[in-house]
Each structure stands twice: as structure tokens, then as C-alpha cells.
Design an enzyme around this catalytic site. Structure first.
Site, PDB file in Angstrom:
ATOM      1  N   GLU A 114      -3.132   3.913  -8.302  1.00 44.38           N
ATOM      2  CA  GLU A 114      -2.408   2.788  -7.693  1.00 44.38           C
ATOM      3  C   GLU A 114      -2.414   1.587  -8.639  1.00 44.38           C
ATOM      4  O   GLU A 114      -3.475   1.191  -9.123  1.00 44.38           O
ATOM      5  CB  GLU A 114      -3.094   2.412  -6.381  1.00 44.38           C
ATOM      6  CG  GLU A 114      -2.395   1.312  -5.631  1.00 44.38           C
ATOM      7  CD  GLU A 114      -3.069   1.000  -4.302  1.00 44.38           C
ATOM      8  OE1 GLU A 114      -4.284   0.774  -4.282  1.00 44.38           O
ATOM      9  OE2 GLU A 114      -2.347   0.969  -3.283  1.00 44.38           O
ATOM     10  N   CYS A 159       0.828  -1.217   0.000  1.00 46.22           N
ATOM     11  CA  CYS A 159       0.000   0.000   0.000  1.00 46.22           C
ATOM     12  C   CYS A 159       0.859   1.262   0.000  1.00 46.22           C
ATOM     13  O   CYS A 159       0.504   2.262  -0.592  1.00 46.22           O
ATOM     14  CB  CYS A 159      -0.909  -0.010   1.213  1.00 46.22           C
ATOM     15  SG  CYS A 159      -0.014  -0.297   2.735  1.00 46.22           S
TER      16      CYS A 159
END
Ligand code: NAD
Length: 492
Positions: free
Chosen positions: A385, A286
Site C-alpha cells: 500500500e 484504504c
């Protein structure tokens, strides 16, 4: 390997009897099957947790007593490091040394929260100065109740520990819903908890899919607090659902974290941390520093060396010696990452290295370590992302520009800066709008330090004392000195 649900201290089949496959991403073979939990199973698990919290011994024990069990859990995890790490490789694909790290950290998280549980015995009550005669007051910390924890697949056992250890330390009971992509090590926590003597019902583990098991957990009225780690869309949905019952929510979500490299950084140092920042754990991290901003004078030199070093990374099965890049976690993630690279190319990014499936690795979910240069600032690939071994690099000219570009993101999980000028590094670190900032490194994570994001990257902080506070309520207890008259109504 476990295959059933862990509810009220027992191993039980899903009420539907359904199972689903556990797949090794190195060759997409089915290695195991686990129970496919659903609404009825979640209901049974929440009821078990509710009973354990409302009437059981766990929240009523002292912190020191809970610490004994948490420590035993940590010891057992440590004792089984090699076995659990191999399970993690099979399920997730990561290289064994990284899986060993995960398991060692997981044991450390249990030991850390054992210590904090013990401290709670001293710290739980805090005197409050009211500045008013006749009244005394204290703030008392208590467990929040039944916690529902939903976790992702990138660090399966470690992510479980970030929620289970502090929740148990606080005195909560809980239901854990692991990712359907990686169920194995989370289930082992049931075995470990039983061996350590955790009372039945305090920890319940229901494997299954998001909409089938995760959603009913977020909707269940018996849950007081939801702790979620995963993607922004799922986090947002969980928050919306939780709003109906005004459940407390903590969210650890995604990111597109910047790494700013100033020209006074030695090239080899910059390359080492850029690579660690994006290729570790296949980039399925992450906080991966996936947007790298490099000061113009060293831009070309850094890219050239990066390309050279990225090609040397040994790709292969996570159990093979010397492998530094395993397969991505499953076919779906594999397809997503390959599609992201293709999109980046179509948007004008220049492929400096990698960009596809490595030759000879077509049987599994492998992707080459990929470097994309000069993607436009408004491109999808620069802003979104990817969650794979894909880094985007761009040059910058001034400190102000670097800060502006770093902060130009909907996310705010992590950020990093590299510079030999310590004052500048500190200045930039403070200017970042992100919850986790590294100076002269990227990624090292410590159980003692707060973890969490700004902006769309989340709400609240895990780890450290902040992680424990997620599972505590604060109650005011105020006492009136009865020897004094009050006399508002009764004028005696
Ligand atoms: P995901 O959101 O797809 O799934 C996460 C979990 O949510 C899984 O257990 C899934 O089953 C469950 N879920 C899915 N739909 C649900 C629903 N409707 N209701 C309840 N639960 C539901 O995320 P993922 O693909 O497993 O993980 C990758 C994401 O996690 C990335 O965005 C990554 O950045 C993020 N992540 C964040 C952190 C952090 O600390 N901030 C750490 C690890 C991963």
C-alpha cells in the site's frame, strides 16, 4: 475551533498541559494547536464513559429516544457542512468538493443509525425455537458496553461517524481517539453532541498520539470493545493488546486493491474509473484500486489516455476552484509516497506519467498523479500500500490469470471489475477474495452496505446493520415452565 479534550461533557486541558500543532499540508504552516492527551486523560475519559454506561440514562433509553439525539446530531452536521468541510480542507488538504461530500455523508451516517436505533426497539428480541417442551428462549441484543474507537486521518469526520453513530445507536458509551494528524472535525463532534443533548460521558474525545493516547485506550480494562481503522501494523498491535483482556475487536485496515479491466470496456469509461479509483482523495483511500490489470488488447491505449488525462488534473490548495488534487496529509506521508515512487522505479517500473513533486508546488506536500507501468509481480511497489496518487498497471491475457493476479495479495479489502459482459463481471466479482467489490465502477461507498476486509485488511464489517451489530452483544434468556416438574434431585 476546539483545542481541548472533551471528557464527561466538559472541555478540559490535557493533564500534562501539553499541546501539539495542527498543520495545513498545503504550505506546512501551523494553523492551530490541540491538547496532547495521554494515559491520565484516557483514564478519565474511560471512567466517564464507564459511569455513563453503568449508571447513566443512555443505554436505558429506548432506541426511539436515542434516535432523536442522533438525528439532531446529523441535522447539526448538515447545517454546518460548509464550515466543517473547510476545516477538513485545512487539516487534511483534500479538495473542498470532496470534503463537502465527506460531511454530507457524515450527516447521512448519523441519520441512518438514528433509524436503526429506532428499529432496535422492535428487533432487539428474537424468539429462539428450542424444539424442547417446557422451555422458551429468546436472543436479546444489548449494547456491548464502553467502546474505544481509534481512527485515521484520510476521512477524519466520516471515519469518526462510522464508529460514533452505530455505537451510540446501540446504546454504548465511548472514547474516541482521532488521528493526531487530523483532530479538528472530530473535536467538533463534542460540540455537536452537547447541542443535541447527548448525556455527559456518553461520548468522550481525547486527541493525541498513538503510543501516548491510543495505546492506553487499547490497554484500559474499562473498555469492552475496540474499534480501529488504520494501518495493518497498528491494527495487529491493537489486536495483540486486546487479547490480554479478551476485548472484542473490529479492524478496518489497509489494502492494495485490484481493478480488472476487460477489453470490451470503452477506453474512456475505463480511464474515468481508473482515475477515480486512485486519484480521488489524493489516493489516500484504504480501498483505492491501486493495482490495475488491463486486458492486453487495450493495454497501450488505456495507458496512453490515462497519461494524457492525469496531466490535466488541476493540482492546488483544496479551497481553490477546480482543484482535483490537493496536497498529501503531511510531510511524513509526502516523504513516504515519494520514496515509494523512487523504489518502484528502482524495481523496474516504468513511469508513464507524474513521478514527483509538481513544479511550483514545492512549499507543500504535493505529489503529481503518477502512473507506473509493468512493475514486476514480486516488486514492493506492486504489492504494498502506498496511500498516495500512485497507480500501478499491468496487462493480462485471460480471465483466469486476471483473477489469480488480483487475488495474489496479503490484502483483501476491495476489488473492482469492468466489462460489458455482465455474466463475466459477476463471475469475476464472486471470485475476488475481497470484502468490497465494485462492478463497472470503483470507490462509491454507501452507508447501507457492509464495509470491511478479508485477509490482512481487517476483521468485521462496518456500515449498514453490520456496523450496528459491532456494538451489540447477544444474550440468551431461557425460561422453564414452572408448572412442570423437573425432579432431578428432589423426587417429591
Ligand atoms: P495508523 O495505523 O498509523 O494510525 C491510525 C490510528 O491509530 C491513529 O489514530 C493513530 O494515532 C493510532 N495509533 C498509532 N499507534 C497506535 C498504538 N500503538 N496504539 C493505539 N493506537 C495507535 O494509520 P493512518 O496512517 O492514520 O491511516 C492510514 C491507514 O489506514 C492505511 O493503511 C489505510 O489503508 C487505513 N484505512 C483503512 C480504512 C478501512 O476502512 N479499511 C479506512 C481508512 C484508512
Amino acid at each position: 475551533m476546539q483545542s481541548k479534550l472533551f471528557i464527561n461533557g466538559d472541555w478540559v486541558a490535557a493533564s500534562s498541559g501539553a499541546m501539539f500543532d495542527v498543520v495545513d499540508p498545503s504550505d506546512n504552516s501551523v494553523v492551530h494547536q490541540v491538547a496532547r492527551g495521554g494515559t491520565e486523560d484516557i483514564d478519565a475519559a474511560v471512567k466517564a464513559a464507564r459511569a455513563a454506561f453503568d449508571n447513566g440514562p443512555w443505554p436505558r433509553m429506548s432506541g426511539a429516544e436515542r434516535a432523536i439525539i442522533l438525528r439532531k446530531m446529523g441535522d447539526e452536521i448538515a447545517a454546518r457542512t460548509d464550515e466543517l468541510a473547510r476545516m477538513e480542507v485545512l487539516d487534511n488538504g483534500k479538495p473542498l468538493p470532496e470534503a463537502v461530500w465527506d460531511i454530507e455523508d457524515t450527516a447521512g451516517v448519523f441519520h441512518f443509525y438514528a433509524d436503526l436505533a429506532e428499529q432496535l426497539d422492535n428487533d432487539a428480541d428474537e424468539e429462539v425455537d428450542l424444539g424442547t417442551d417446557g422451555f422458551t428462549s429468546k436472543a436479546v441484543k444489548e449494547p456491548v458496553g464502553v467502546a474505544g474507537a481509534i481512527i485515521p486521518w484520510n476521512f477524519p469526520m466520516l471515519m469518526a461517524s462510522w464508529k460514533v453513530a452505530p455505537a451510540l445507536a446501540a446504546g454504548c458509551a465511548m472514547v474516541l481517539k482521532p488521528s493526531e494528524v487530523t483532530s479538528l472535525t472530530a473535536l467538533e463532534l463534542g460540540v455537536i453532541a452537547t447541542k443535541a443533548g447527548l448525556p455527559a460521558g456518553v461520548l468522550n474525545i481525547v486527541t493525541g498520539f498513538g503510543p501516548e493516547a491510543g495505546q492506553p485506550l487499547t490497554e484500559h480494562p474499562g473498555v469492552d470493545k475496540l474499534a480501529f481503522t488504520g494501518s495493518v501494523p497498528t491494527g495487529s498491535r491493537i489486536m495483540t493488546t486486546a487479547a490480554k483482556d479478551v476485548k472484542t475487536v473490529s479492524l478496518e485496515l489497509g489494502g492494495k486493491s485490484p481493478l480488472v479491466v476487460f477489453a470490451d470496456t470503452p477506453i474512456s469509461e475505463a480511464v474515468e474509473w481508473i482515475m477515480f479509483g486512485i486519484f480521488w482523495n489524493q489516493g489516500e483511500v484504504c480501498s483505492a484500486t491501486s493495482r490495475v490489470l488491463i486486458e492486453a488488447p487495450i493495454y497501450d491505449a488505456v495507458i496512453a489516455r490515462l497519461a494524457e488525462e492525469a496531466k490535466k488534473i488541476k493540482i492546488g490548495h483544496g479551497l481553490e476552484d477546480g482543484v482535483l488534487l490537493g496536497p498529501l496529509v503531511n510531510k511524513s506521508q509526502h516523504e513516504k509516497v515519494l520514496a515509494a515512487i523512487a523504489k518502484g522505479k528502482s524495481e523496474g517500473a516504468r513511469v508513464v506519467s507524474g513521478g514527483g513533486i509538481p513544479a511550483g508546488f514545492e512549499q507543500g506536500c504535493f505529489v503529481e498523479p503518477t502512473i507506473l507501468a509493468d512493475a514486476p509481480l514480486d516488486s514492493w511497489v506492486w504489492n504494498e500500500e502506498i496511500f498516495g496518487p500512485v497507480v500501478c498497471v499491468r496487462p493480462f491475457d485471460t480471465e483466469a490469470e486476471a483473477i489469480e493476479l488480483a487475488n495474489r495479495s496479503e490484502y483483501g479489502l476491495a476489488a473492482a471489475v469492468m466489462s460489458a459482459d455482465t455474466e463475466r463481471a459477476e463471475r469475476v466479482a464472486r471470485a475476488f477474495r475481497a470484502g468490497i467489490v465494485w462492478i463497472n465502477c470503483s470507490q462509491p461507498t454507501f452507508t447501507q452496505a457492509p464495509w470491511g476486509g478479508y485477509k490482512k485488511s481487517g476483521i468485521g464489517r462496518e456500515l449498514g446493520v453490520w456496523g450496528l451489530n459491532n456494538y451489540l452483544e447477544t444474550k440468551q434468556i431461557t425460561t422453564w415452565d414452572r408448572s412442570r416438574p423437573w425432579g432431578w434431585y428432589l423426587k417429591e
